[in-house]
Design an enzyme around this catalytic site. Structure first.
Site, PDB file in Angstrom:
ATOM      1  N   ASP A  15       0.868  -1.178   0.000  1.00  0.00           N
ATOM      2  CA  ASP A  15       0.000   0.000   0.000  1.00  0.00           C
ATOM      3  C   ASP A  15       0.902   1.223   0.000  1.00  0.00           C
ATOM      4  OD1 ASP A  15      -2.522   1.460   0.313  1.00  0.00           O
ATOM      5  OD2 ASP A  15      -1.756   1.978   2.292  1.00  0.00           O
ATOM      6  N   SER A  16       0.307   2.380  -0.233  1.00  0.00           N
ATOM      7  CA  SER A  16       1.084   3.621  -0.200  1.00  0.00           C
ATOM      8  C   SER A  16       1.544   3.955   1.228  1.00  0.00           C
ATOM      9  CB  SER A  16       0.229   4.760  -0.751  1.00  0.00           C
ATOM     10  OG  SER A  16      -1.001   4.817  -0.057  1.00  0.00           O
ATOM     11  N   CYS A  78      -3.853  -0.913  -1.992  1.00  0.00           N
ATOM     12  CA  CYS A  78      -4.156   0.495  -2.264  1.00  0.00           C
ATOM     13  C   CYS A  78      -5.150   0.604  -3.424  1.00  0.00           C
ATOM     14  CB  CYS A  78      -2.842   1.192  -2.619  1.00  0.00           C
ATOM     15  SG  CYS A  78      -3.007   2.919  -3.020  1.00  0.00           S
ATOM     16  N   GLU A 157      -5.674   9.803   9.269  1.00  0.00           N
ATOM     17  CA  GLU A 157      -4.305   9.680   9.797  1.00  0.00           C
ATOM     18  C   GLU A 157      -4.113  10.562  11.038  1.00  0.00           C
ATOM     19  OE1 GLU A 157      -1.089   9.126   7.226  1.00  0.00           O
ATOM     20  OE2 GLU A 157      -2.219   7.622   6.097  1.00  0.00           O
ATOM     21  N   CYS A 189     -11.390   3.412  -0.873  1.00  0.00           N
ATOM     22  CA  CYS A 189     -10.088   3.890  -0.405  1.00  0.00           C
ATOM     23  C   CYS A 189      -9.779   3.145   0.889  1.00  0.00           C
ATOM     24  CB  CYS A 189     -10.137   5.394  -0.152  1.00  0.00           C
ATOM     25  SG  CYS A 189      -8.641   6.035   0.629  1.00  0.00           S
TER      26      CYS A 189
HETATM   27  N1  DGL Z   1      -4.106   3.909  -0.051  1.00  0.00           N
HETATM   28  C1  DGL Z   1      -4.737   4.966  -0.812  1.00  0.00           C
HETATM   29  C2  DGL Z   1      -5.991   4.393  -1.511  1.00  0.00           C
HETATM   30  O1  DGL Z   1      -6.575   3.414  -1.094  1.00  0.00           O
HETATM   31  C3  DGL Z   1      -5.087   6.155   0.062  1.00  0.00           C
HETATM   32  C4  DGL Z   1      -3.880   6.941   0.519  1.00  0.00           C
HETATM   33  C5  DGL Z   1      -3.096   7.554  -0.623  1.00  0.00           C
HETATM   34  O2  DGL Z   1      -3.586   8.501  -1.285  1.00  0.00           O
HETATM   35  O3  DGL Z   1      -2.001   7.077  -0.876  1.00  0.00           O
HETATM   36  O4  DGL Z   1      -6.397   4.933  -2.510  1.00  0.00           O
END
Ligand code: DGL
Length: 290
Positions: A15-16, A78, A157, A189
């Site tokens: 994930d990011s 993500c 967050e 998301c």
């Molecule tokens: N993990 C990202 C998503 O599910 C959200 C956080 C980001 O923008 O990196 O789209």
């Protein structure tokens, strides 16, 4: 790491940042005997405001890093990375790669009674149109209303999950959605499942919320079971975490995502991810496999 057979290998998930822990938590709940390696690209988060080109580059690097560790399945937790890079990642690696869009879209199609579905996500996810396309591929008659909610990620967050600021943001973002007569809303998301309570309050009890993390975990369970790739009971289970920046912050915020333990965290540099992707590309060009 060496494994006797493919079933004993861990599941790789990236994930990011911390958000993908919502998906990991559901996987741990359904498949407690599975080992997992989680990579959170905390140095380059957020992905949701970046171009498709950049997200694809990051996703390839994250994928190459995890594949090199020896995994049986790669999960893109993500939504943004799944929306813009799934097909490219699938073509790049020889192991099965799963994103989060399809399970969420399928669940929405099954849930809607009036054929009107809402989708919320990051700017990049909504701009990609991936949820709308996937839903209409399943049923072309469904009307899809999409909306990005960029402030939701930083609010989660910050730990603001249920206060007046989040509610105000939700009321602003979802005002049109409320008038559009949808009966199903996809939380597209990683962070949004943590805002379920507020979103429910704003949208009303009649709108079904689809949690893409839960749908993903159900899908992984089904795939591993049907392909005979569940971990064998005699293989010890481990849970390993890698981040590209600030392991302490990852651990602290990660607790909010309700993962039972976040113990074994290692920081790796972004440059080592970039190098891994180059090595991977060279190996491919030479006809080798990672
Ligand atoms: N993990 C990202 C998503 O599910 C959200 C956080 C980001 O923008 O990196 O789209």
């Amino acid at each position: 790491m060496k494994f006797k057979n493919m079933a004993d290998m861990p599941i790789g998930i990236f994930d990011s940042g911390v958000g993908g822990l919502t998906v990991l938590k559901e996987i741990h709940a359904r498949l407690p005997a599975e080992s997992t390696i989680y990579l959170g690209d905390t140095a380059r988060v957020p992905y949701g405001i970046r171009s498709a080109e950049t997200v694809i580059k990051y996703s390839l690097e994250n994928g190459a890093f995890l594949v090199e560790k020896g995994i049986k399945l790669l999960i893109i937790a993500c939504n943004t990375a799944s929306a813009v890079s799934l097909n490219i990642i699938r073509n790049a690696f020889k192991i099965p790669v799963l994103g989060v869009i399809e399970p969420g879209a399928k669940a929405a199609v099954l849930a809607t009674k009036n054929g009107r579905v809402g989708v919320i996500g990051t700017e990049a996810t909504i701009q990609s149109g991936a949820y709308g396309r996937t839903i209409r591929d399943i049923d072309k008659h469904i009307v899809v209303v999409e909306r990005s909610c960029p402030l939701f990620v930083p609010l989660v967050e910050e730990g603001w999950l249920d206060n007046e600021v989040v509610e105000l943001a939700a009321r602003r973002y979802l005002a049109e959605m409320r008038l559009s007569n949808i009966d199903t809303l996809v939380l597209g998301c990683t962070h949004y499942p943590l805002l379920k309570k507020v979103i429910k309050k704003v949208m009303g009890d009649d709108v079904v919320l689809i949690d893409s993390a839960i749908e993903k975990a159900k899908n992984v369970t089904k795939i591993l079971t049907s392909s005979g790739l569940l971990n064998t009971p005699e293989t010890p289970t481990f849970r390993k975490y890698y981040v590209t920046d600030c392991p302490e912050r990852f651990q602290q915020i990660g607790k909010r995502f309700m993962v039972d333990s976040l113990e074994d965290i290692t920081k790796i540099g972004v440059s080592s991810l970039e190098e891994k992707a180059i090595e991977f590309k060279n190996a491919q060009c030479a006809g080798g496999l990672i």
